[in-house]
Every structure is written in structure tokens, then in C-alpha cells.
Design an enzyme around this catalytic site. Structure first.
Site, PDB file in Angstrom:
ATOM      1  CG  ASN A 128     -32.891 -49.576 -11.322  1.00 18.94           C
ATOM      2  OD1 ASN A 128     -32.946 -48.479 -11.883  1.00 18.94           O
ATOM      3  ND2 ASN A 128     -31.770 -50.061 -10.842  1.00 18.94           N
ATOM      4  NE  ARG A 137     -30.152 -46.547  -8.877  1.00 16.42           N
ATOM      5  CZ  ARG A 137     -29.354 -46.434  -9.919  1.00 16.42           C
ATOM      6  NH1 ARG A 137     -29.681 -46.984 -11.064  1.00 16.42           N
ATOM      7  NH2 ARG A 137     -28.222 -45.768  -9.825  1.00 16.42           N
ATOM      8  CG  HIS A 186     -23.327 -45.731  -7.408  1.00 18.48           C
ATOM      9  ND1 HIS A 186     -22.152 -45.291  -7.961  1.00 18.48           N
ATOM     10  CD2 HIS A 186     -24.122 -46.103  -8.451  1.00 18.48           C
ATOM     11  CE1 HIS A 186     -22.212 -45.387  -9.278  1.00 18.48           C
ATOM     12  NE2 HIS A 186     -23.404 -45.873  -9.594  1.00 18.48           N
ATOM     13  NE  ARG A 193     -22.685 -42.182 -15.969  1.00 18.08           N
ATOM     14  CZ  ARG A 193     -23.293 -42.630 -14.878  1.00 18.08           C
ATOM     15  NH1 ARG A 193     -23.503 -41.810 -13.847  1.00 18.08           N
ATOM     16  NH2 ARG A 193     -23.689 -43.886 -14.797  1.00 18.08           N
ATOM     17  CD  GLU A 204     -27.660 -50.449  -7.066  1.00 21.23           C
ATOM     18  OE1 GLU A 204     -27.347 -49.244  -7.102  1.00 21.23           O
ATOM     19  OE2 GLU A 204     -27.625 -51.205  -8.051  1.00 21.23           O
TER      20      GLU A 204
END
Length: 400
Positions: free
Chosen positions: A12, A96, A184, A244, A382
Site C-alpha cells: 500500500n 491497493r 475506502h 482534506r 484492507e
């Protein structure tokens, strides 16, 4: 042909880090080692742990020779893995990848055409996609001939109804790919599968999952499938995040570009890197720092964050026509007890409540006994989800 002596490596790659996890192939993937090189390009730090969390490596480069880019950082990881593979072959590498666009809705073997398509999508995920692709390129160079599998954060949301994905623009924009994608997805898919294993009846119902971390979003699921998500065309939309802005009136952007005279790159830098909790507080993007601060701006930032998440829970419950469970996951969702309690305040009309003792103990179920809507805390994985996808894809390929 993949066999029980093989391993799957999951990478990742972020803007300044590469996280990794190594899985044994034993029927289902079994995690053995994990770690990361963080601070790439600044002050790199390599850490590796075993499956129990015991630290096996911890290195900084105070004496020079630090990895200066993703290729060099991956070299550090591979050099370390060579010592622990114990004769196992890395049979495949899973990555990912944040954005798969409208067409890539399932994990794929990476080839030249796939890489070109993913590069075209990079402007839609500028904080992530270029670094995801750098990780793929570095891995392909270090492991020539080993299958590289891209797994997409957008894929889980590709079954949305048109009404949930479109913007109120002329149809040609939707046809050109300007639509709500959601992100996500690997985290949400993992939670959906875990709930299905734990409680099939609950998983078949109406569930809102709050993936709250430095990047944050919420997803409405019915029957284990995504119905709607707070993130849209990019991973900038939805609730405020660490750096963000989350959702913002498009008129603000026109004002910044016009009346305020900001350049496009300055607006991008503001919205992606200097907004959210960091921008509102002027202190930090880390919830732990803000909770420990007596600066009123820290309290205001957290208050706004909780209010926005609470609002989205209500909106997604409306999209589902009701709610049977609310699930908190990711770094903030799994650990920030105060945030969970504040998000749930005022949601009693949905049958949502938090038991203070259960919440303080980080219990798997933090709603009171007999609550109409269950409130759960689940750790996401993940990397484990990517490893499953890689193994499934390889096994299907071998049968073909």
C-alpha cells in the site's frame, strides 16, 4: 500454480510511505509479517513486526544511505523479507489502488494497458494514485514475472443505482466518467464479509459503516452491498478529514479562483493538504493531539467533525430506509471513544445510543443491551482483503 509454500505480498504505497504485509497461503491467506517505510524523501523510518505485533526491525538512517524514493524503500522491505521468507516464494503481489474509474470494478492482473488506464485516472486521486502506481512499478522491477494484482477502493461501490452516482449535470458528463465513485471500498468490503461471518441476519440488513481515519467516509450497505457513500468523484468529498476539507459548496471554489485570485494548484493544495482538522485547528490533523489540546480551535474542529459525521449517518439511514447497525472502524473509529460517543449523541431517533462503560472498554458492541440499533466497533483489514482477492484471482486463473 500457487501452493501452500507460497506467499502473497501486499503493498500500500502512499505519498511518503510504503506499507507492506506478507501472507502465507494456507487455504485462506494468513498474515505473518507487516510493517512500513515511512518518511520517504525526508526522514525514512523502517519498522517490521510479526503477526503478534512484536517488533522485529526498527531502522533509521542517521548515518546516510536512506532510501530516497519508493523504489529504494521497496528495496529495504524486500531485503528484510529475504531473511524471513524461509524458502517461500512470493507468488503474487497485491496493491491497493485508490481509483479504478467506471470500468475497473474488480481486481485485475496488471499489464501495460491497465497501467496506462490507471495513469489516466491519477488526476482524480492526486494524493494516492501516482504513489500506488509507483509501488506497482517498483515491485514489477524487483519481482520480474511475478503477477501484480491491482485492487481498487472504488470497486465495492460500482453497483450503486444511477440516482446515487450521478451529478445534476447534462448526461454527457456522466458518460465521460464524471460521477460519484466512492472510496475506502476495500475496508467496507472487509467489514461486510466479517459481519456476514459473525451475524448473517444483521449483515443482510441495513448497515451504516463509518470508516474514520486520517481519510474518512461513511457507507450505507444493504445485504452486504454498497448503496451509497459520502465520498464522490474524488476522495475529497464527504466529511472533513485529517487534512482534506470534505464536502464544500462549489461556489466557494469559484470564489477562491475568481474573487480571491487563487491559482488552481493553490486551491488544490488548500483542499487536500491544509483543510480538515489540521486547517480548522491550526494545530494538528491527529485527533489525539486535538483532544489533548486546550486551544478552543481544537475543540471547534472536533465539534464540526462529529457534527458532520452524525449528519451523514442520518442521511445514509434515509438512503437505506432505516438502519439496523452502525459500525465504527479505522483509526479514529476503532480507538477514539469520545468521538464515537459524540457522533451518536442526538441519533436516538434512529435507535442509536452508546453504553458509556462498553464504549470506554472498546467493546465489540457499544450500544446498550436491547438497543433498537446496534452500534459496533470492528477493526478493518484492507491488506487482508487484498490478499484474499489476489488468492482468488490466481486460483481462478490457474483453473482457466
Amino acid at each position: 500454480m500457487i501452493n501452500e509454500r507460497d506467499a502473497i505480498l501486499v503493498l500500500n504505497a502512499g505519498s511518503s510511505s510504503i506499507k507492506f504485509e506478507l501472507f502465507e497461503v494456507a487455504g485462506a491467506p494468513v498474515a505473518r509479517f507487516a510493517g512500513q517505510v515511512e518518511g520517504i524523501g525526508a526522514a525514512p523510518h523502517f519498522v517490521a513486526k510479526d503477526a503478534a505485533g512484536a517488533r522485529l526491525a526498527d531502522r533509521r538512517w542517521d548515518d546516510g544511505g536512506a532510501p530516497a524514493n519508493h523504489r529504494a524503500a521497496l528495496g529495504v522491505i524486500i531485503d528484510w523479507l529475504d531473511g524471513v521468507l524461509a524458502g517461500r516464494r512470493v507468488a503474487a503481489i497485491g496493491h491497493r489502488v485508490v481509483h479504478g474509474g467506471p470500468d475497473l470494478a474488480a481486481p485485475v492482473l496488471v499489464d501495460v494497458a491497465v497501467m496506462e488506464r490507471l495513469r489516466e485516472l491519477a488526476p482524480l486521486a492526486p494524493l494516492h494514485q501516482p504513489h500506488n502506481l509507483a509501488g506497482i512499478a517498483a515491485a514489477a522491477e524487483r519481482f520480474p514475472g511475478v503477477p501484480q494484482v491491482a485492487c481498487f477502493d472504488t470497486a465495492f461501490h460500482r453497483a450503486h443505482a444511477w440516482e446515487a452516482d450521478t451529478f445534476a449535470l447534462p448526461p454527457e458528463f456522466y458518460a465521460r466518467g464524471i460521477r460519484r465513485y466512492g472510496f475506502h471500498g476495500l475496508s467496507y468490503e472487509y467489514i461486510a464479509r466479517r459481519l456476514a461471518e459473525e451475524d448473517p441476519a444483521l449483515a443482510a440488513g441495513r448497515v451504516v459503516v463509518a470508516h474514520l481515519g486520517n481519510g474518512a467516509s461513511l457507507c450505507a450497505m444493504h445485504g452486504g452491498r454498497s448503496v451509497d457513500s459520502t465520498m464522490g468523484f474524488t476522495a475529497l468529498d464527504g466529511v472533513p478529514m485529517g487534512t482534506r476539507s470534505g464536502q464544500i459548496d462549489p461556489g466557494v471554489l469559484l470564489h477562491l479562483l475568481g474573487t480571491e485570485g487563487l491559482a488552481l494548484q493553490d486551491v488544490q493544495k488548500l483542499l487536500y493538504g491544509n483543510a480538515g482538522l489540521k486547517g480548522m485547528s491550526g494545530i494538528s490533523q491527529d485527533v489525539r493531539d486535538l483532544e489533548a489540546s486546550d486551544d478552543p480551535r481544537a475543540a471547534q474542529a472536533l465539534s464540526h467533525f462529529c457534527w458532520r459525521v452524525r449528519r451523514e449517518v442520518g442521511a445514509l439511514a434515509a438512503a437505506l430506509g432505516g438502519i439496523d447497525a452502525l459500525v465504527f472502524t479505522a483509526g479514529i473509529g476503532e480507538n477514539a471513544r469520545g468521538i464515537r460517543a459524540r457522533v451518536c449523541e442526538g441519533l436516538g431517533f434512529l435507535g442509536i445510543a452508546v453504553d458509556p462503560e462498553r464504549n470506554a472498554a472498546n467493546a465489540p458492541v457499544i450500544s446498550p443491551p436491547g438497543a433498537a440499533t446496534r452500534v459496533l466497533v470492528r477493526q478493518t483489514d484492507e491488506e487482508g482483503m487484498i490478499a484474499r482477492h489476489v488468492l482468488d484471482l490466481l486460483r481462478r486463473s490457474n483453473k482457466a
